[in-house]
Design a protein around this motif. Structure first.
Motif, PDB file in Angstrom:
ATOM      1  N   THR A  53       0.957  -1.248   0.070  1.00  0.00           N
ATOM      2  CA  THR A  53      -0.034   0.006   0.003  1.00  0.00           C
ATOM      3  C   THR A  53       0.929   1.192   0.220  1.00  0.00           C
ATOM      4  OG1 THR A  53      -1.473  -1.324   1.258  1.00  0.00           O
ATOM      5  CG2 THR A  53      -1.955   1.038   1.195  1.00  0.00           C
ATOM      6  N   PHE A  54       1.839   1.258   0.540  1.00  0.00           N
ATOM      7  CA  PHE A  54       2.770   2.366   0.538  1.00  0.00           C
ATOM      8  C   PHE A  54       3.483   2.455  -0.549  1.00  0.00           C
ATOM      9  CE2 PHE A  54       5.438   5.544   2.735  1.00  0.00           C
ATOM     10  CZ  PHE A  54       4.797   6.106   3.587  1.00  0.00           C
ATOM     11  N   SER A  55       3.890   1.583  -1.168  1.00  0.00           N
ATOM     12  CA  SER A  55       4.456   1.810  -2.558  1.00  0.00           C
ATOM     13  C   SER A  55       3.459   2.282  -3.767  1.00  0.00           C
ATOM     14  CB  SER A  55       4.860   0.148  -3.025  1.00  0.00           C
ATOM     15  OG  SER A  55       5.540  -0.493  -2.137  1.00  0.00           O
ATOM     16  N   LEU A  56       2.251   1.956  -3.596  1.00  0.00           N
ATOM     17  CA  LEU A  56       1.379   2.580  -4.356  1.00  0.00           C
ATOM     18  C   LEU A  56       1.020   4.088  -4.070  1.00  0.00           C
ATOM     19  CD1 LEU A  56      -1.520  -0.383  -4.357  1.00  0.00           C
ATOM     20  CD2 LEU A  56       0.297   0.213  -6.096  1.00  0.00           C
ATOM     21  N   LEU A  57       1.185   4.366  -2.784  1.00  0.00           N
ATOM     22  CA  LEU A  57       1.187   5.602  -2.139  1.00  0.00           C
ATOM     23  C   LEU A  57       2.074   6.749  -2.778  1.00  0.00           C
ATOM     24  CD1 LEU A  57      -0.571   7.631  -0.262  1.00  0.00           C
ATOM     25  CD2 LEU A  57       1.045   6.909   1.628  1.00  0.00           C
ATOM     26  N   LEU A  58       3.341   6.121  -2.904  1.00  0.00           N
ATOM     27  CA  LEU A  58       4.554   6.656  -3.357  1.00  0.00           C
ATOM     28  C   LEU A  58       4.446   6.887  -4.569  1.00  0.00           C
ATOM     29  CD1 LEU A  58       7.372   5.056  -1.039  1.00  0.00           C
ATOM     30  CD2 LEU A  58       6.419   7.684  -0.974  1.00  0.00           C
TER      31      LEU A  58
END
Ligand code: EPU
Length: 423
Positions: A53-58
């Protein structure tokens, strides 16, 4: 339909298990890549959903990400263009708030969805915002978003009312470029904060005092790219120590940082669990019913709230009466009712759970409410007589890297099944 784990109780865990990198260190480190205009390489990243999820956010902000090995992530923020963290992603993972500090620090601007409460409590972010304001940012909250703007942040003294972990991390990342000196007082001491500072220093930031309540940051002009190895996940490691003790197993937990788990280790020893340091890790063995011991959660180096539900399972089967006091989150006893369905005898009074140890638990369908509660229910299933169906395993997958696979390697009987969640 939903997914569940079917656990057959009664099998002793045996063998060795490797702890993955720490989720709660990986997420702030991923956020720190926003501060650098060249690719940053992070090793020992756990393959858990929050990382995804954090990768998608970035990625949504224009950061390129690439897995260059199963646990090595390259993040390139040279193409950063958006400063927005949208509601859909922050809702799925509160840690999305961690982009606020670095975005304001590097871009002078951020728009981050205001993280709501979650099952374990209200979880405000007032200290993050107070700190940014003291550094000179203008903060507005509108239509569910935090808008932060600053021409140039200026070093200042920030006293945190509570030693918030992600708050300390956000303010550290905001202040690395601030003019002059920033002093964060009552800072969080958690190893994940220290790991972030280690990486920021490798990048060229000037920071001292990490791991103590006073952290000093001297602003620099820019940061350089690094390769950094994430510390082992002390909560995952602790979960395996408890799991092994519960099943009267004999397990070598590898890649564990014993120094990060002193509070748990001493409580396990008080309860009669045998722990031995070996070259590759910590061996845990247990032959008898645990003794009841009282536990009080506290910020590091106190007993971690993230291990409270798992430890409660051990105390449910202990000889005698124990009291577990939760001081960090007001609502982190949601697993109690589910453990009672399995035959535990636990009463909640305010922030105390009073546990009368029983000789055995019996399997039943149960439902997880949050990440650590779901791990606790799986652990209970390992020792409950018969079959335990643990629903809501999405929670578990947010933060445990291949939990099912690792348990199976240790001899647990656990498999994924489909269930009808309406029944
Ligand atoms: N708090 C405030 N104001 C703030 C921030 C926090 O009052 O501005 C309060 C909270 O309500 C809570 C206490 O301070 O009572 C501590 O909260 P903290 O901010 O330290 O928690 P966090 O940073 O949101 C991290 C971990 C949690 C872990 C806690 C406590 C990450 C991404 N999350 O959360 O991990 O439980 O510290 O150790 O690092 C988990 O992994 O399952 C998890 C929930």
């Amino acid at each position: 339909m939903g997914r569940a784990y079917k656990v057959e109780g009664g099998w002793r865990l045996k063998g060795r298990v490797k702890v993955s990198g720490a989720k709660n260190a990986a997420l702030p480190l991923m956020a720190s890549s926003l501060l650098v205009e060249k690719p940053v390489v992070l090793e020992n990243i756990p393959r858990v959903r929050d990382v995804k999820t954090f990768s998608l956010l970035l990625e949504g902000m224009g950061v390129k990400y690439e897995w260059i090995s199963p646990s090595t992530l390259k993040l390139d923020a040279s193409t950063l263009k958006e400063v927005k963290a949208p509601h859909e992603l922050v809702r799925a993972m509160r840690a999305g708030i961690l982009v606020l500090g670095p975005l304001v620090g590097r871009m002078g601007e951020a728009q981050v969805s205001f993280p709501g409460g979650c099952a374990i409590g209200a979880r405000p972010v007032d200290q993050h915002l107070k700190g940014l304001e003291l550094l000179g940012a203008e903060i507005k909250v509108e239509r569910g978003y935090i808008y932060a703007k600053a021409k140039k942040l200026k070093g200042t003294r920030i006293y945190l009312d509570v030693p918030t972990v992600t708050g300390t991390e956000n303010l550290l990342m905001a202040s690395v470029f601030a003019e002059g000196e920033t002093v964060i007082e009552n800072a969080a001491l958690e190893p994940e904060v220290v790991d972030l500072v280690k990486a920021l220093k490798e990048m060229g930031a000037e920071i001292e005092g990490e791991g103590t309540p006073t952290i000093r940051v001297r602003g620099v002009k820019e940061l350089r790219p690094i390769t950094h190895r994430v510390i082992p996940d002390r909560i995952e490691g602790g979960t395996f120590l408890i799991a092994s003790a519960l099943t009267k197993g004999n397990v070598l937990v590898e890649d564990i940082e014993v120094g990060h788990l002193e509070a748990l280790i001493s409580k396990l020893e008080e309860a009669g669990v045998i722990l031995h340091k070996e070259n590759q890790g910590l061996r845990v063995s247990s032959y008898s019913r645990p003794k009841a011991v009282d536990v009080r959660t506290a910020p590091y180096p106190g007993f971690p709230t993230d291990l409270q539900p798992q430890f409660m399972v051990l105390m449910s089967l202990a000889q005698g009466l124990s009291v577990i006091t939760e001081t960090i989150f007001e609502n982190r006893f949601l697993h109690v009712n589910e453990l009672n369905r399995l035959g535990a005898k636990i009463k909640v009074q305010g922030q105390n759970a009073i546990i009368e140890g029983v000789p055995h638990l019996t399997g039943a369908p149960v439902m997880s409410t949050d990440l650590r509660a779901s791990a606790a229910l799986v652990l209970a299933g390992l020792v409950a007589e018969g079959e335990t169906l643990v629903g809501g395993i999405d929670h578990l997958e947010r933060g445990y890297d291949d939990f099912k696979g690792k348990l199976r390697e240790l001899g647990a009987r656990i498999e994924e099944v489909e269930i009808d969640e309406n029944h």
